[in-house]
Design a protein around this motif. Structure first.
Motif, short mmCIF file in Angstrom:
data_model
loop_
_atom_site.label_atom_id
_atom_site.label_comp_id
_atom_site.label_asym_id
_atom_site.label_seq_id
_atom_site.Cartn_x
_atom_site.Cartn_y
_atom_site.Cartn_z
N GLU A 343 3.56 34.33 48.80
CA GLU A 343 3.57 33.56 49.93
C GLU A 343 3.40 32.00 49.57
O GLU A 343 3.41 31.42 50.62
CB GLU A 343 2.29 33.96 50.47
N THR A 344 2.66 31.45 48.45
CA THR A 344 2.50 30.35 48.24
C THR A 344 3.40 29.47 47.24
O THR A 344 3.49 28.45 47.60
CB THR A 344 1.13 30.26 47.79
N THR A 345 4.03 30.14 46.28
CA THR A 345 4.54 29.45 44.99
C THR A 345 5.91 30.11 44.82
O THR A 345 6.81 29.10 44.63
CB THR A 345 3.61 29.78 44.09
N VAL A 346 6.14 31.30 44.88
CA VAL A 346 7.40 31.75 44.47
C VAL A 346 8.24 32.06 45.88
O VAL A 346 7.65 33.11 46.44
CB VAL A 346 7.17 32.87 43.68
N ARG A 347 9.42 31.90 46.06
CA ARG A 347 10.05 32.00 47.15
C ARG A 347 10.87 33.42 46.83
O ARG A 347 11.79 33.59 46.12
CB ARG A 347 11.19 30.71 47.37
N LEU A 348 10.76 34.30 47.54
CA LEU A 348 11.41 35.52 47.70
C LEU A 348 12.28 35.71 48.83
O LEU A 348 11.88 35.74 49.72
CB LEU A 348 10.39 36.88 47.63
N SER A 349 13.65 35.90 48.42
CA SER A 349 14.70 35.69 49.67
C SER A 349 15.57 36.68 49.16
O SER A 349 15.89 37.20 48.06
CB SER A 349 15.29 34.25 49.56
N ALA A 350 16.35 37.38 50.20
CA ALA A 350 17.48 38.18 50.33
C ALA A 350 18.64 37.11 49.61
O ALA A 350 18.74 36.04 49.91
CB ALA A 350 17.65 38.63 51.62
N ALA A 351 19.69 37.90 49.29
CA ALA A 351 20.76 37.34 48.80
C ALA A 351 22.02 37.71 49.66
O ALA A 351 22.17 38.91 50.10
CB ALA A 351 21.13 37.61 47.43
#
Length: 585
Positions: A343-351
């Motif tokens: 939530e704060t540091t690592v961006r987790l995203s769909a591709a």
């Protein structure tokens, strides 16, 4: 505290999912076998703490190429990276034998998976100076309301303080009524059907309770507020626990099951040695070739991860971005740091317009994890000046330090080296937050002032030591890559823990057992996803879960005669209690 020889032993299995990880990996057994087409598959492992190193090590033994990423820095670490996560042992000088354990410091002998790896790597342990653990601990001083009580064992304290004796008697009777000793016996007998029945009843009965409610409620221990305060300040396990009054009772029971009645150990050279051995110890892949995590990572972990792209098609793996601008595609990724970082540091995203890598249930679980602050301040000394005094052991108090420990690490490694550590204070929760804004010197001054009042015969030598010895401190809630030392649940969070535990045990199509979650090649592991938080042994188990999930995704299979964790997930003797059955009679 000293174990009762007549009591059942501390549990070596997690009762929510009583899988024997140590037995599964006994000897040279691997998790399974990969198809030839998957050998050498690159797998990103984010975080070089216990879970990450364990996952990477077992993936290496399967024949994968695990690539480690680590955000923590250390001048002496490989490539300037620090291995170990909460396994953080600090040696101020190479000549010192003294080691300050800033994170994990004690390990119950019930931790069979941990000792499996320690034995594999040739690491030994010695008993830890825990409160009331005579003769390992010469003396435990319990200081409450300005009065100090010098004891060797818990039985001594019971005989000398009537208020504590009443509280402790009520506590033991309440645990007996709840069925905790019977549950321990079922674990020791490997009667998993009984384990499932008894533990499910405890979860249903207490999932909405706090520790404090259990102490006070007539259906629990039925204590007065004064009795609850005395019991929790004296400590009923490896902590002084009134700061844990708001913890969910189910997590408190898990903590007790793993440690109560156990002998606690420490690593003489620091627990960081375990992390270093995971990294450097050579093992063999399925073809018999010797290798190590250090070798396949070219001598150093990659830098911190900043983003992870997760395609909706598991066959397309994941793409990992790092702080140096690197970008690489992997067959799968295992994410082991504190989940707060998503939530704060690592961006987790769909591709490529795919679904969110975490569906609604897991997003909710990630956002609901409850982390706990912890802080420690220690002096590193030439000699153990406290020998033969009341300071020689453990001090538990309702004053600011809360818990203090003395340790002698034996002769220094070299000339001029130091051999002793005085933990001036080790605290949790609101006790840790009291000093979070204080400088190192402010912390030392405050703790020395209070400990000098408790130990007047040692006061002058304590002040001299504080004036001349180097001091170190840590507040885990202030560490950017941790934001707390461990996850402990509050009432109502069982359903979130259920989802987090199940996320990594995916099938070969990348489908997660949590309903509504997308199929992909991302696996969550680490202490946050363990049923029993705070213990290194259980964090290691989550690494094995993730390695099993990756193996399955890549088309691998376990030994039919030795089913793995994912194979037994729905077995009636192993199946965790589903959240929709919490209210069942």
């Amino acid at each position: 505290m000293s174990p009762d020889p007549a009591a059942p032993p501390a549990c070596d299995l997690q009762p929510d999912f009583p899988f024997d990880y140590a037995a599964h990996l006994a000897g040279e057994r691997r998790l399974g076998r990969l198809p030839d087409s998957a050998l050498g598959a690159p797998v990103a492992v984010v975080g070089a703490g216990g879970a990450g190193l364990c996952a990477a090590y077992e993936l290496l033994r399967l024949g994968c190429r695990p690539v480690l990423y680590e955000a923590e820095s250390c001048p002496d670490g490989p490539g300037g990276r620090r291995l170990g996560g909460r396994m953080h042992s600090l040696r101020l000088d190479p000549a010192d034998s003294a080691v300050v354990e800033l994170g994990c410091m004690r390990f119950p002998d019930s931790a069979r998976l941990l000792f499996h790896y320690a034995d594999r790597f040739g690491l030994s342990t010695v008993p830890f100076r825990e409160n009331y653990a005579h003769p390992t601990t010469p003396v435990t001083v319990w200081d409450v309301d300005g009065q100090s009580h010098r004891v060797r064992t818990l039985a001594d304290l019971r005989s000398r303080h009537e208020g504590f004796r009443r509280a402790h008697t009520r506590w033991l009777a309440a645990l007996e009524r709840a069925g905790l000793p019977a549950l321990r016996r079922a674990v020791a007998d490997r009667d998993r059907a009984q384990v499932r029945r008894r533990w499910s009843a405890l979860v249903r009965g207490y999932e909405q309770w706090t520790f404090h409610r259990f102490l006070r409620d007539p259906e629990g221990a039925g204590m007065s507020e004064e009795e609850a305060r005395l019991l929790a300040t004296a400590g009923i396990g490896p902590a002084a626990w009134d700061c844990f009054f708001g913890m969910g009772m189910v997590d408190l029971l898990r903590l007790l099951l793993a440690s109560d009645g156990a002998v606690l150990h420490r690593f003489p050279d620091g627990v960081s040695a375990l992390a270093e051995q995971f990294w450097a110890c050579r093992t063999t892949g399925p073809g018999g070739r010797g290798t190590s995590l250090e070798e396949v990572n070219s001598g150093a972990p990659h830098p911190a991860v900043t983003a992870i792209e997760v395609p909706g098609d598991p066959r397309r793996g994941v793409v990992v971005h790092d702080a140096d601008g690197g970008r690489a595609r992997y067959a799968a990724a295992v994410f082991t740091p504190q989940l707060d970082l998503l939530e704060t540091t690592v961006r987790l995203s769909a591709a490529a317009g795919g679904p969110d890598p975490l569906g609604p249930r897991l997003r909710r679980a990630v956002r609901s994890v409850t982390y706990w602050a912890a802080a420690k301040t220690a002096l590193v000394l030439d000699e153990p000046f406290w020998e033969g005094t009341d300071l020689d052991g453990v001090t538990l108090t309702d004053r600011l330090p809360r818990a203090a420990y003395t340790s002698d690490f034996g002769p220094p490694r070299g000339p001029g080296g130091r051999r002793a550590v005085l933990d001036l204070s080790f605290t949790w929760s609101f006790d840790a937050m009291k000093i979070a804004a204080s400088s190192l010197q402010e912390r030392v001054d405050a703790f020395v002032r209070e400990l000098a009042a408790i130990h007047p015969d040692s006061a002058e030598r304590l002040r001299q030591a504080a004036a001349n010895a180097p001091a170190v401190t840590v507040s885990w809630a202030e560490e950017p890559n941790f934001r707390g030392i461990a996850r402990f649940s509050q009432p109502g969070e069982y359903r979130f823990q259920y989802d987090l535990f199940h996320q990594c045990l995916k099938d070969r199509d990348g489908r997660c057992p949590v309903p509504g979650e997308p199929a992909n090649a991302l696996f969550l592991a680490g202490d946050d996803t363990s049923w029993s938080p705070g213990w290194l042994d259980h964090a290691l188990a989550t690494g094995i879960n993730a390695a099993w999930g990756v193996m399955t995704l890549l088309g691998g299979r376990g030994d039919p005669d030795a089913p793995g964790p994912g194979d037994l997930l729905t077995h009636p003797d192993y199946r965790p209690l589903p959240p929709d059955e919490l209210d069942a009679p």
